[in-house]
Motif scaffolding. Structure first.
Motif, short mmCIF file in Angstrom:
data_model
loop_
_atom_site.label_atom_id
_atom_site.label_comp_id
_atom_site.label_asym_id
_atom_site.label_seq_id
_atom_site.Cartn_x
_atom_site.Cartn_y
_atom_site.Cartn_z
N SER A 50 14.72 -6.63 6.57
CA SER A 50 14.33 -5.27 6.44
C SER A 50 12.63 -5.34 6.49
CB SER A 50 14.67 -4.48 5.46
OG SER A 50 14.37 -4.97 4.33
N TRP A 51 11.85 -4.48 6.65
CA TRP A 51 10.49 -4.37 6.51
C TRP A 51 10.10 -3.91 5.08
CZ3 TRP A 51 7.22 -6.40 10.29
CH2 TRP A 51 7.77 -6.34 11.41
N ARG A 52 8.86 -4.50 4.66
CA ARG A 52 8.44 -3.96 3.39
C ARG A 52 7.15 -3.44 3.76
NH1 ARG A 52 6.17 -7.03 -2.21
NH2 ARG A 52 6.08 -5.24 -3.16
N SER A 53 6.90 -2.24 3.36
CA SER A 53 5.59 -1.40 3.55
C SER A 53 4.91 -1.11 2.25
CB SER A 53 5.89 -0.35 4.32
OG SER A 53 4.89 0.65 4.72
N ARG A 54 3.63 -1.43 2.18
CA ARG A 54 2.57 -1.36 1.12
C ARG A 54 1.49 -0.51 1.32
NH1 ARG A 54 1.73 -6.55 -1.82
NH2 ARG A 54 1.40 -5.11 -3.60
N THR A 55 1.00 0.40 0.87
CA THR A 55 -0.21 1.05 1.21
C THR A 55 -1.11 0.65 -0.41
OG1 THR A 55 0.31 3.14 0.45
CG2 THR A 55 0.35 2.74 2.82
N ARG A 56 -2.29 0.30 -0.20
CA ARG A 56 -3.17 0.25 -1.40
C ARG A 56 -4.53 0.72 -1.15
NH1 ARG A 56 -2.04 -3.98 -5.15
NH2 ARG A 56 0.13 -3.98 -5.33
N SER A 57 -4.98 1.57 -2.17
CA SER A 57 -6.09 2.10 -1.97
C SER A 57 -7.23 1.23 -2.48
CB SER A 57 -6.57 3.39 -2.96
OG SER A 57 -7.79 3.92 -2.92
N LEU A 58 -8.46 1.13 -1.39
CA LEU A 58 -9.65 0.19 -1.75
C LEU A 58 -10.82 0.77 -2.26
CD1 LEU A 58 -9.22 -2.18 1.62
CD2 LEU A 58 -8.25 -2.37 -0.71
N GLN A 59 -11.17 1.83 -1.83
CA GLN A 59 -12.33 2.75 -2.44
C GLN A 59 -12.11 4.19 -2.21
OE1 GLN A 59 -15.96 0.83 -1.20
NE2 GLN A 59 -17.21 2.25 -2.28
N VAL A 60 -12.74 5.00 -3.19
CA VAL A 60 -12.68 6.40 -2.80
C VAL A 60 -14.33 7.04 -2.82
CG1 VAL A 60 -12.05 8.72 -3.64
CG2 VAL A 60 -10.59 6.65 -3.75
N PHE A 61 -14.71 7.71 -2.08
CA PHE A 61 -16.07 8.10 -2.06
C PHE A 61 -16.10 9.56 -1.86
CE2 PHE A 61 -19.97 9.03 0.30
CZ PHE A 61 -21.07 8.36 -0.22
N ASP A 62 -16.98 10.32 -2.77
CA ASP A 62 -17.28 11.62 -2.81
C ASP A 62 -18.19 11.88 -1.82
OD1 ASP A 62 -17.57 14.37 -3.51
OD2 ASP A 62 -17.78 14.23 -5.58
N THR A 63 -17.81 12.86 -0.80
CA THR A 63 -18.84 13.11 0.24
C THR A 63 -19.60 14.31 -0.14
OG1 THR A 63 -17.15 14.33 1.30
CG2 THR A 63 -17.38 12.08 1.97
#
Length: 469
Positions: free
Chosen positions: A4-17
């Motif tokens: 099966s597939w393992r799917s992972r998302t990870r935030s690297l940075q957040v910027f206030d525009t």
């Protein structure tokens, strides 16, 4: 043991525009593929627009960043420039260099298309410099743009743009800038989106608030569309030609559906996938023909696996990853071409937070869909109070089974959201492994269940109606 597939998302940075964010674009050219731009749109009421002003003004800003991941403790994005502009509705990099430099096109609320050249600076960095601008016409907003260079062909380079008067505009591009070639009335209301067929750039597509998807052939002129489809039940606001598979087109709408089409047979779509939010932007992956990124307004960002549909087997495209950490309208989204090496950075388990209600899709919901222009809103109830879009939860189709020896995929992405004025840079890792080791089932791993929750407006967010009053 099955795979099966393992799917992972990870935030690297957040910027206030600071201003409401609605467009993000990675530069697609290899030498500059670490360059990212973000565009913003802010409606200022008359009392803030200036002394004596009786109408609201629309202002924007473009941010220029460079990406360099030096270590887990170093923010990978560095802001190198910000430019105040008219409000930005769309922005796209040309896929090939012009005079050996990247060009960025922007569609603005003043009805202008603006071209910027990426230049080197004395500080050893880069910057944007205005090259040219052209007004599409009076009393209109430029709503979208696309380049004819999606497959790397620079011959006969052109730009297509759509506007709030319902017109489609075609312009040529040369070293000196933009030249208008043709303009025609294509839709009864706002023409939200226009796009080239990257395989035959004499063919164009457009979508509008009249719920119509249309095709145009520049060789025979714009007097009559080559086709008109009413398959979408609400305004058509996203179109993208697949640069890897000829004839394949993806479209999205306020009706919360993503449709895949074969341009040779447009009576019926190849597939239909319900995503639980108005589909404002669609982006095919720059190298993987079957991956499609969707910005779904009230329901976050999703990655669809479209191989089965591309092979003609029909059925909804499964969602293989979702990014749910934004707390406002999901508008801008793009893939980077940068290669990511090594495992994802270690970080605490990330879950979406916030005081806003997160509600299971379904039932008789009432949602006001605002456009970035803040010029209208659309109720999704009929006169009897019934919720119009059906099957609004993201597709529950099973994820594909990886073939033996299938490679892992690691991608860098950027997304932005409107009222909370946030830009996020994140990575997605997708790898085959033996079933039973991880209960991902195509989910987002560290972020929990894929896309079965709708991201509604948060407390304190203004509706489009409030913004225009």
């Amino acid at each position: 043991m099955t795979m099966s597939w393992r799917s992972r998302t990870r935030s690297l940075q957040v910027f206030d525009t600071e201003l409401s964010a609605d467009a993000v674009e990675w530069c697609p050219q290899p030498q500059w593929d670490n360059v990212l731009v973000c565009g913003t749109y802010q409606l200022k009421p008359p009392d803030e627009a200036g002394v004596g002003s009786a109408t609201p003004s629309r202002v924007g800003r473009v941010y220029l960043f460079q990406f360099c991941q030096e270590g887990p403790l170093c923010p990978p994005l560095t802001e190198v420039q910000r430019i105040d502009t008219p409000a930005i509705l769309d922005m796209k990099w040309c896929h090939v260099p012009v005079s050996e430099r990247p060009l960025l096109g922007m569609a603005t609320a003043t009805g202008e298309l603006q071209l910027y050249r990426l230049i080197d600076t004395q500080e050893g960095s880069c910057g944007l410099k205005v090259l040219s601008s052209l007004e599409l016409g009076p009393d209109r907003l430029a709503l979208s743009l696309d380049w004819s260079t999606g497959r790397g062909d620079s011959s006969g380079m052109r730009v297509v743009s759509s506007d709030s008067a319902g017109c489609v505009n075609v312009l040529s591009v040369a070293e000196a800038g933009l030249t208008a070639l043709s303009q025609w009335k294509a839709h009864d209301f706002e023409a939200w989106i226009s796009a080239f067929s990257y395989w035959d750039t004499q063919l164009l597509y457009s979508g509008g608030d009249d719920c119509k998807l249309k095709g145009w052939d520049l060789r025979i002129g714009p007097s009559t569309p080559t086709f008109t489809s009413k398959r979408h039940s609400m305004g058509v606001c996203s179109i993208h030609s697949n640069p890897h598979r000829e004839h394949i087109l993806a479209t999205g709408s306020y009706d919360e559906q993503v449709l895949l089409w074969d341009g040779r047979s447009l009576r019926q779509p190849l597939s239909e996938s319900a995503l639980g939010g108005g589909v404002w932007r669609l982006k095919w992956h720059p190298t993987h023909e079957h991956l499609l990124l969707a910005a779904c307004m009230h329901n976050d960002f999703h990655i669809l696996h479209c191989q089965q549909a591309l092979d003609g087997d029909g059925g909804a495209c499964p969602v293989v990853a979702s990014y749910i950490l934004h707390n406002s309208l999901a508008y801008g989204a793009d893939w980077s071409r940068l290669a990511l090496g090594g495992p994802p950075p270690s970080s605490p388990r990330e879950r979406a937070e916030g005081g806003g209600a997160r509600t299971e899709c379904g039932g008789h919901l009432r949602i006001q869909y605002e456009s970035p222009t803040a010029s209208f809103d659309t109720s999704l109830e009929d006169e009897a109070g019934r919720y119009i879009p059906e099957n609004s939860a993201p597709s529950a189709a099973p994820p594909p089974t990886p073939a033996k020896g299938a490679p892992s995929i690691s991608c860098l992405l950027a997304t932005c959201s409107f009222y909370d004025h946030m830009l996020h840079v994140w990575r997605w890792d997708w790898s085959p492994e033996e079933a039973g080791l991880v209960g991902a089932e195509g989910g987002t791993g560290d972020q929990g269940q894929v896309g079965m929750i709708a991201n509604k407006a948060q407390p304190g967010e203004k509706s489009a109606t409030q913004l225009t009053q």
